[in-house]
Write an enzyme that holds these catalytic residues in place. Structure first.
Site, PDB file in Angstrom:
ATOM      1  N   GLU A 109       0.782  -1.234   0.000  1.00  0.00           N
ATOM      2  CA  GLU A 109       0.000   0.000   0.000  1.00  0.00           C
ATOM      3  C   GLU A 109       0.813   1.283   0.000  1.00  0.00           C
ATOM      4  OE1 GLU A 109      -3.461   0.333  -0.039  1.00  0.00           O
ATOM      5  OE2 GLU A 109      -3.382  -1.775  -0.570  1.00  0.00           O
ATOM      6  N   SER A 489     -53.232 -24.935  37.634  1.00  0.00           N
ATOM      7  CA  SER A 489     -53.110 -25.178  39.080  1.00  0.00           C
ATOM      8  C   SER A 489     -51.790 -24.716  39.669  1.00  0.00           C
ATOM      9  CB  SER A 489     -53.300 -26.664  39.373  1.00  0.00           C
ATOM     10  OG  SER A 489     -54.628 -27.053  39.072  1.00  0.00           O
TER      11      SER A 489
END
Length: 838
Positions: A109, A489
């Protein structure tokens, strides 16, 4: 003082001479040209500033720049279990980068990075020429940007393709070089750069392409990473292999030419293949999909989703989240629930595909499958997409890129609702569940029935496990927290707890008989019934009514207590906010598994309420605890050895919502549900367990909630669109076996602890049937159906035998001999032998 005429004349003469000299210079052509040039330069500089330099962002913020980082989730032991990420990134410091990596990126780069001051002018001139030659062709010119310019582009001004952006980028690059060191610039660049496969930064890319840490990469692999900033898609290791190799080898040659490596190293690396993987190994074992998704929802509510929401957002804040998830407990809960759902649906046929996608291009099947994010993690099951059909075989594709075959013989289960083999119902584009079978695969069926399971630590309210369905990637709806169902229940212990708070005792006699109430002219008279329409059994103790889950006794007790008091307790325990109607005492009000488990946790924790929690604390990327606001560590809790001082205690934030003695009484009663009631299948676990089954009308859902002092769990199963489960379906027959499968493994290594009684509780021997005190026989702990049991009473509430007054004895009569202590055992002696009351 006024000037004399002679002085004025002298001044005028001097000014005239200066003006004449200036006028003489201005008459010269060269001077006029020079002045015009200066003016043009000033105008150009002003125009340049207006066009390029105005409103440029400040580079000072780069000093404090923090890249977006994923949020990492840890389990109860601190081990990472999940990561919320849209950009995969791992932030490193400059010193953590391998030197060869730095050299590879410089070779690819910016070879003169350490020499220039932000702009490489020869490279920039070449880029300008290239741009001019390609202007109007539609082709993109080469960049010519230095690493510093790329940092400016990526972090400050964006990626617009124009000469103006290039100039602005160069200005900023120069400023950046004046503000940051070269090492700081490289650190920003290598942490931020996009390298494909959703990887931002080189460490994330190392895992994405090679499934390795950066220091583990070879020179050839480091060089491959360095080519990716030019365009990750252009150098895909599988689609563009030759192009990628050519570019990688160029980087290796440049490294050798610049003296970064030797020629021998370059030749050896040239000979290596790229060696990339198609799909990285999952970083974490898939566990707790519903749990981590619920954590994500809570974090987003608290901190926001994206960076715009603030510095602590879920997808960019880099948070570290400590949760209460116990992976082992989670696995046991998930496996037990799934196995129970499959048991119920066994023999009902194939439930259909998990999903269907349109495959316009059969060769793109992998992307289509990955787009659904379906990843089964049950035993050896796998999600596969059908991408071709050829006679008696189906071609299957898997998320990792592999393929397989599903022969007709392995898909013969009938498709539900048709009776024909499932093989004929499967289409190209269907995503199905399969499992390995010899050299091919066999079809599997994900059940349509579902449910929720929550496990909690009652002493703190921390949720240890959460399963909201069969699989979170297939069924995102979390039934543990989002499904409101009638608890049946399982609500009864809360009803009777209110009764205990208002004067009843476990030995109170309640009539199990017809009970009707007049509900007004519009609704008329409502008569309640026991489960299965069984007749009343007459007067019995409260304990018997709970153990046998008698509806008629429950509504009678609720009526005596007052439904306003009953629903007030339900609201206080955050089960639900109900109107004071008797039907709510039988579980008609809707609630969630999480709420019910937390309510039972209150009973197990002597009436003390804790908010159910999944998150212990949240830290920012620097380790600072940011939530809860008043969090503090438990100093000394992790000591290797006790130092002899007061034992460290974590901060508790509970509040009392139920009398501790009432809570213990209810736990003591519901231990009887396990010993001789509706959940006797749990009795052989061999430890104190309390709990209650539940079956609602239909029945459409069946429940069980219960546990030990260390861990309380609860679950329900039912269809998302409620429909009957069949007459045989009850909490004791469907839900209890699921809980037992879980408890057998989850409780295996936990110490056997009894529920501790709070101060003031009196344990009295009573007759189990009548509730009357017993003074002769002793309870047989080994016989769950013994007629004499210990019962828990509050002070001055225990049953007493009526005192009989005998006539006074004659003074001359010899005193009656009293039985010795050895002949008549006392309650206090028994309790001393047992080491206290538990």
């Amino acid at each position: 003082m006024a000037s004399s005429p002679s002085e004025k004349t002298t001044d005028d003469q001097g000014a005239g001479r200066v003006g004449g000299a200036v006028g003489g210079l201005w008459r010269r052509r060269l001077v006029r040209w020079f002045a015009a040039l200066v003016a043009l330069m000033l105008v150009a500089i002003g125009a340049f500033w207006l066009i390029f330099a105005r409103d440029l962002p400040s580079v000072e913020k780069l000093k404090a720049y923090e890249p977006p980082l994923p949020t990492n989730v840890r389990g109860i032991d601190g081990a990472p279990i999940y990561s919320y990420a849209r950009e995969r990134r791992v932030q490193l410091s400059f010193a953590e980068y391998p030197p060869l990596l730095i050299r590879a990126f410089l070779a690819a780069e910016d070879k003169t990075f350490f020499e220039h001051h932000g702009v490489d002018f020869p490279g920039l001139a070449g880029a300008v020429v290239d741009y001019a030659s390609k202007f109007g062709t539609g082709q993109r010119a080469r960049g010519g940007s230095t690493i510093t310019q790329q940092v400016a582009k990526n972090l400050l001004i964006g990626n617009e393709y124009s000469p103006t952006r290039k100039v602005r980028e160069a200005i900023l690059a120069y400023r950046i070089e004046q503000t940051l060191t070269k090492q700081q610039i490289l650190e920003l660049y290598l942490n931020q750069i996009f390298l494909g496969r959703n990887a931002y930064g080189v460490e994330a890319a190392s895992h994405a392409y090679f499934d390795k840490e950066l220091p583990e990469l070879s020179l050839a692999q480091l060089a491959y990473l360095a080519i990716l900033p030019k365009g990750p898609a252009n150098y895909d290791p599988f689609r563009n292999t030759e192009r990628a190799l050519e570019r990688r080898n160029y980087v290796l040659r440049e490294m050798a030419r610049n003296g970064f490596i030797t020629a021998a190293q370059a030749r050896a690396a040239n000979a290596e293949p790229i060696g990339a993987i198609r799909r990285r190994t999952p970083k974490f074992e898939r566990v707790g999909g519903y749990f981590v998704e619920e954590v994500r929802r809570q974090l987003i509510d608290k901190f926001g989703e994206n960076a715009e929401a603030g510095p602590y957002s879920v997808y960019s804040g880099g948070l570290w989240v400590r949760t209460s998830l116990d992976p082992q407990v989670q696995r046991y809960a998930a496996e037990a629930l799934r196995d129970g759902l499959l048991r119920y649906e066994s023999g009902r046929g194939w439930s259909g595909p998990l999903r269907h996608v349109d495959l316009d291009d059969p060769e793109q099947w992998q992307g289509a499958l990955l787009g659904t994010n379906i990843q089964l993690d049950y035993k050896d099951w796998r999600a596969a997409i059908v991408y071709a059909r050829d006679g008696g075989e189906l071609s299957l594709g898997f998320a990792d890129g592999r393929t397989g075959m599903l022969p007709r013989a392995n898909a013969q289960m009938p498709a539900r609702g048709t009776g024909t083999p499932a093989f004929g119902q499967i289409k190209v584009g269907d995503i199905v569940a399969v499992a390995p079978s010899g050299g091919s695969f066999s079809l599997r069926s994900v059940p349509r029935i579902s449910g929720g399971f929550v496990v909690q630590e009652p002493s703190s309210g921390r949720i240890l496990a959460m399963q909201g369905g069969f699989d979170a990637s297939v069924q995102a709806f979390n039934r543990a927290t989002q499904a409101f169902r009638q608890p049946g229940s399982t609500i009864k212990p809360i009803v009777y707890s209110a009764a205990l708070e208002h004067g009843m005792t476990p030995a109170s006699i309640i009539v199990d008989g017809p009970f009707c109430v007049y509900q007004g002219a519009r609704l008329g008279q409502k008569c309640f019934r026991n489960f299965g329409n069984s007749r009343g059994a007459g007067p019995h103790t409260m304990r018997w009514g709970i153990e046998q889950s008698r509806n008629l006794m429950t509504v009678r007790a609720a009526a005596q207590t007052g439904m306003k008091n009953v629903v007030a307790l339900m609201k206080k325990m955050q089960i639900g906010d109900y109107a004071p109607y008797l039907s709510y005492s039988l579980g008609a009000g809707e609630t969630t598994v999480e709420r019910m488990v937390n309510a039972y946790g209150v009973l197990a924790n002597q009436g003390q309420w804790h908010d159910p929690s999944l998150i212990d604390f949240v830290q920012d990327r620097h380790g600072q605890v940011i939530w809860p606001a008043n969090w503090r560590a438990c100093d000394g809790c992790n000591m290797a050895r006790w130092n002899g001082r007061a034992m460290p205690r974590p901060v508790t934030r509970g509040r009392q919502v139920l009398d501790a003695m009432s809570a213990y009484q209810m736990v003591h009663i519901t231990e009887g549900v396990i010993q001789r009631g509706t959940a006797t299948a749990l009795r052989d676990l061999g430890r104190p367990i309390f709990g209650k089954t539940g079956t609602n009308t239909g029945p459409t859902d069946v429940w069980f909630i219960g546990g030990t002092p260390q861990m309380v769990g609860g679950l329900y199963i039912g269809y998302d669109s409620p429909r009957g489960l069949g007459g045989y379906a009850q909490g004791g027959t469907l839900a209890v076996p699921i809980f037992k499968q879980f408890a057998t493994k989850a409780y295996e290594n936990l110490p056997v602890l009894a529920f501790r009684a709070p101060p003031g509780i009196r344990l009295v021997r009573i007759d189990r049937g009548s509730g009357r005190p017993v003074y002769g026989p002793w309870p047989n702990e080994d016989d769950p159906k013994a007629s004499v049991i210990w019962e828990a009473f509050k002070p001055q509430s225990e049953a007493r035998r009526p005192r009989r007054y005998a006539p006074a004895a004659a003074p001359t009569a010899a005193p009656r001999a009293q039985p010795s202590a050895a002949q008549t055992p006392r309650d206090s002696e028994f309790l001393q032998q047992q080491g206290g009351i538990y």
